[in-house]
Write a protein that holds these residues in place. Structure first.
Motif, PDB file in Angstrom:
ATOM      1  N   ARG A  98      -6.553  -2.844  -5.202  1.00 23.37           N
ATOM      2  CA  ARG A  98      -7.242  -3.208  -4.664  1.00 23.37           C
ATOM      3  C   ARG A  98      -6.631  -5.094  -5.136  1.00 23.37           C
ATOM      4  NH1 ARG A  98      -8.626  -1.330  -9.737  1.00 23.37           N
ATOM      5  NH2 ARG A  98      -7.528  -2.393 -11.126  1.00 23.37           N
ATOM      6  N   ASP A  99      -5.091  -4.826  -6.101  1.00 23.39           N
ATOM      7  CA  ASP A  99      -5.026  -5.992  -6.294  1.00 23.39           C
ATOM      8  C   ASP A  99      -3.798  -6.446  -5.489  1.00 23.39           C
ATOM      9  OD1 ASP A  99      -6.621  -5.606  -9.170  1.00 23.39           O
ATOM     10  OD2 ASP A  99      -4.696  -4.718  -9.971  1.00 23.39           O
ATOM     11  N   SER A 100      -3.867  -5.603  -4.976  1.00 22.08           N
ATOM     12  CA  SER A 100      -2.277  -6.171  -3.658  1.00 22.08           C
ATOM     13  C   SER A 100      -2.888  -7.099  -2.805  1.00 22.08           C
ATOM     14  CB  SER A 100      -1.959  -5.028  -2.661  1.00 22.08           C
ATOM     15  OG  SER A 100      -2.678  -4.754  -2.059  1.00 22.08           O
ATOM     16  N   ALA A 101      -2.214  -8.492  -2.928  1.00 20.07           N
ATOM     17  CA  ALA A 101      -2.720  -9.921  -1.807  1.00 20.07           C
ATOM     18  C   ALA A 101      -1.298  -9.885  -0.880  1.00 20.07           C
ATOM     19  CB  ALA A 101      -3.074 -10.413  -2.952  1.00 20.07           C
ATOM     20  N   ASP A 102      -0.448  -9.440  -1.119  1.00 19.32           N
ATOM     21  CA  ASP A 102       0.914 -10.521   0.117  1.00 19.32           C
ATOM     22  C   ASP A 102       1.319  -9.290   0.993  1.00 19.32           C
ATOM     23  OD1 ASP A 102       0.343 -12.805  -1.060  1.00 19.32           O
ATOM     24  OD2 ASP A 102       1.610 -12.074  -2.724  1.00 19.32           O
ATOM     25  N   THR A 103       1.146  -7.796   1.001  1.00 15.31           N
ATOM     26  CA  THR A 103       2.307  -7.423   1.054  1.00 15.31           C
ATOM     27  C   THR A 103       1.447  -5.962   1.111  1.00 15.31           C
ATOM     28  OG1 THR A 103       4.462  -8.265   0.985  1.00 15.31           O
ATOM     29  CG2 THR A 103       4.533  -5.978   1.703  1.00 15.31           C
ATOM     30  N   VAL A 104       1.148  -5.077   2.446  1.00 15.99           N
ATOM     31  CA  VAL A 104       1.274  -4.124   2.190  1.00 15.99           C
ATOM     32  C   VAL A 104       1.827  -2.860   3.055  1.00 15.99           C
ATOM     33  CG1 VAL A 104      -1.072  -2.319   1.965  1.00 15.99           C
ATOM     34  CG2 VAL A 104      -1.474  -3.882   1.757  1.00 15.99           C
ATOM     35  N   GLU A 105       2.686  -2.185   3.259  1.00  9.14           N
ATOM     36  CA  GLU A 105       3.800  -1.246   4.050  1.00  9.14           C
ATOM     37  C   GLU A 105       3.811   0.272   3.651  1.00  9.14           C
ATOM     38  OE1 GLU A 105       7.004  -5.204   4.199  1.00  9.14           O
ATOM     39  OE2 GLU A 105       7.585  -3.387   3.284  1.00  9.14           O
ATOM     40  N   ILE A 106       3.336   0.625   4.567  1.00  5.08           N
ATOM     41  CA  ILE A 106       3.462   2.442   4.539  1.00  5.08           C
ATOM     42  C   ILE A 106       3.727   2.660   5.596  1.00  5.08           C
ATOM     43  CG2 ILE A 106       1.645   4.132   4.887  1.00  5.08           C
ATOM     44  CD1 ILE A 106      -1.044   2.037   3.026  1.00  5.08           C
ATOM     45  N   PHE A 196       2.468  -1.537  -2.040  1.00  3.92           N
ATOM     46  CA  PHE A 196       1.455  -2.963  -2.344  1.00  3.92           C
ATOM     47  C   PHE A 196       2.431  -4.019  -3.534  1.00  3.92           C
ATOM     48  CE2 PHE A 196      -0.204   1.585  -2.123  1.00  3.92           C
ATOM     49  CZ  PHE A 196      -1.039   1.269  -1.214  1.00  3.92           C
ATOM     50  N   ASP A 197       2.515  -4.763  -2.486  1.00  2.00           N
ATOM     51  CA  ASP A 197       3.272  -6.143  -2.682  1.00  2.00           C
ATOM     52  C   ASP A 197       4.788  -6.376  -4.529  1.00  2.00           C
ATOM     53  OD1 ASP A 197       1.183  -8.061  -1.910  1.00  2.00           O
ATOM     54  OD2 ASP A 197       0.490  -8.321  -4.376  1.00  2.00           O
ATOM     55  N   ASP A 198       4.600  -5.707  -5.480  1.00  2.00           N
ATOM     56  CA  ASP A 198       6.027  -5.042  -6.251  1.00  2.00           C
ATOM     57  C   ASP A 198       5.997  -4.328  -6.412  1.00  2.00           C
ATOM     58  OD1 ASP A 198       4.561  -5.666  -7.633  1.00  2.00           O
ATOM     59  OD2 ASP A 198       5.115  -8.136  -9.160  1.00  2.00           O
ATOM     60  N   GLU A 199       5.519  -3.335  -5.890  1.00  2.00           N
ATOM     61  CA  GLU A 199       5.283  -1.638  -7.111  1.00  2.00           C
ATOM     62  C   GLU A 199       5.062  -0.888  -5.486  1.00  2.00           C
ATOM     63  OE1 GLU A 199       2.468  -0.500  -9.620  1.00  2.00           O
ATOM     64  OE2 GLU A 199       1.565  -3.009  -9.935  1.00  2.00           O
ATOM     65  N   MET A 200       5.978   0.245  -5.569  1.00  4.73           N
ATOM     66  CA  MET A 200       5.606   1.197  -5.136  1.00  4.73           C
ATOM     67  C   MET A 200       5.781   2.155  -5.140  1.00  4.73           C
ATOM     68  SD  MET A 200       9.202   1.400  -2.430  1.00  4.73           S
ATOM     69  CE  MET A 200       9.449  -0.627  -1.659  1.00  4.73           C
ATOM     70  N   ILE A 201       5.189   3.500  -3.842  1.00  2.00           N
ATOM     71  CA  ILE A 201       4.491   4.802  -4.739  1.00  2.00           C
ATOM     72  C   ILE A 201       5.467   5.685  -3.539  1.00  2.00           C
ATOM     73  CG2 ILE A 201       3.616   6.847  -4.351  1.00  2.00           C
ATOM     74  CD1 ILE A 201       3.383   5.073  -7.105  1.00  2.00           C
ATOM     75  N   VAL A 202       6.961   6.005  -3.749  1.00  5.04           N
ATOM     76  CA  VAL A 202       7.677   6.661  -2.468  1.00  5.04           C
ATOM     77  C   VAL A 202       7.586   8.079  -3.464  1.00  5.04           C
ATOM     78  CG1 VAL A 202      10.092   7.138  -2.357  1.00  5.04           C
ATOM     79  CG2 VAL A 202       9.727   4.980  -3.170  1.00  5.04           C
ATOM     80  N   ASN A 203       6.957   9.274  -2.097  1.00  7.06           N
ATOM     81  CA  ASN A 203       6.700  10.364  -2.086  1.00  7.06           C
ATOM     82  C   ASN A 203       7.872  11.153  -1.164  1.00  7.06           C
ATOM     83  OD1 ASN A 203       4.179  12.237  -0.551  1.00  7.06           O
ATOM     84  ND2 ASN A 203       5.613  13.377  -2.567  1.00  7.06           N
ATOM     85  N   THR A 204       8.644  11.822  -1.736  1.00  2.00           N
ATOM     86  CA  THR A 204       9.960  12.239  -1.684  1.00  2.00           C
ATOM     87  C   THR A 204       9.581  13.255  -0.674  1.00  2.00           C
ATOM     88  OG1 THR A 204      10.012  13.902  -4.057  1.00  2.00           O
ATOM     89  CG2 THR A 204      11.139  11.763  -3.937  1.00  2.00           C
ATOM     90  N   HIS A 205      10.650  13.987  -0.268  1.00  2.00           N
ATOM     91  CA  HIS A 205      10.289  15.126   0.803  1.00  2.00           C
ATOM     92  C   HIS A 205      10.605  16.429   0.686  1.00  2.00           C
ATOM     93  CE1 HIS A 205       6.679  13.431   2.769  1.00  2.00           C
ATOM     94  NE2 HIS A 205       7.213  12.234   2.960  1.00  2.00           N
TER      95      HIS A 205
END
Length: 249
Positions: A98-106, A196-205
């Motif tokens: 919801r709050d990301s406004a500048d960058t979304v990278e997946i 998402f902007d300056d936050e990130m979820i890193v899902n290890t494998h």
């Protein structure tokens, strides 16, 4: 040596040397030397520029932060570690999207759980129309690497490729939207990355486990940190060797 990272970051933000100089009370020629000659600004100026550009100091000036300092800051970049991705609270995903406004990278294989959210695709369209840069990387469903991962996760032949094709079908409505880029990769995916902007979820494998049951890190970018930046650079490396997702043609 010129600081191409600083030059590129300024161009992407549409900032001139004069604008930066005025913001910090320095001569425009000083800013020019930071770019063309690779001069390193004083710490207070580095912090100001990093905040202005929404980049980390360690990215803009890799040699300016000591290893000891980076290690200290990296601890603060880790907000939370989850035993597996499925244990991340729904409200965390809701807020990030919801709050990301500048960058979304997946960077993922399929990430079907994202498109199971009723408004996710509409959210991406809205963000792009408001000026966000959205880059999405999916596994190439026809690649040997995907077939190998399908076997390693004990999913059965063709299962993961099928999941990717199912996920991509949801993105058809935004395939031609300005600001949204989608590509396919054939890399060995060690981590799924959701920025998402300056936050990130890193899902290890982990070998033998599906991503939903592997650990996940919730990171927030800090100016002098390097942990967030490592995963961001990994995304860039995969993006550079990926190909356009033309699966709908």
């Amino acid at each position: 040596m010129a600081n191409e990272r600083l030059r590129d970051a300024l161009l992407r933000k549409g900032l001139t040397n004069e604008h930066v100089a005025k913001s910090m009370g320095v001569d425009p020629k000083t800013v020019e030397r930071w770019i063309t000659k690779g001069r390193t600004p004083y710490p207070r100026h580095r912090r100001t520029i990093a905040a202005m550009l929404r980049e980390s100091e360690s990215y803009l000036w890799p040699d300016s932060v000591s290893d000891e300092r980076r290690a200290e800051v990296a601890e603060s970049e880790l907000i939370q570690m989850y035993p597996h991705r499925n244990s991340i609270p729904v409200d965390v995903w809701d807020r990030l999207i919801r709050d990301s406004a500048d960058t979304v990278e997946i960077l993922v294989h399929a990430a079907l759980f994202l498109v199971e959210r009723p408004t996710f695709i509409k959210d991406l369209r809205r963000k792009a129309e408001n000026g966000a840069r959205i880059r999405l990387l999916f596994g190439d469903p026809h690649s040997d690497e995907i077939e190998l991962r399908s076997a390693e996760e004990q999913l059965g032949a063709g299962t993961l490729g099928g999941r990717i094709r199912d996920a991509l079908a949801f993105y058809r409505p935004v395939k031609d939207v300005d600001g949204i880029e989608m590509r396919l990769h054939r890399t060995t995916l060690y981590n799924s990355i959701f920025r998402f902007d300056d936050e990130m979820i890193v899902n290890t494998h982990i070998y033998g486990f599906q991503g939903a049951y592997a650990p996940a890190l919730h990171l927030r970018q800090l100016s002098a940190g390097g942990l967030f930046e490592i995963y961001s650079e990994s995304f860039e490396s995969v993006w550079a060797q990926s190909t356009p997702a033309n699966v709908w043609e």
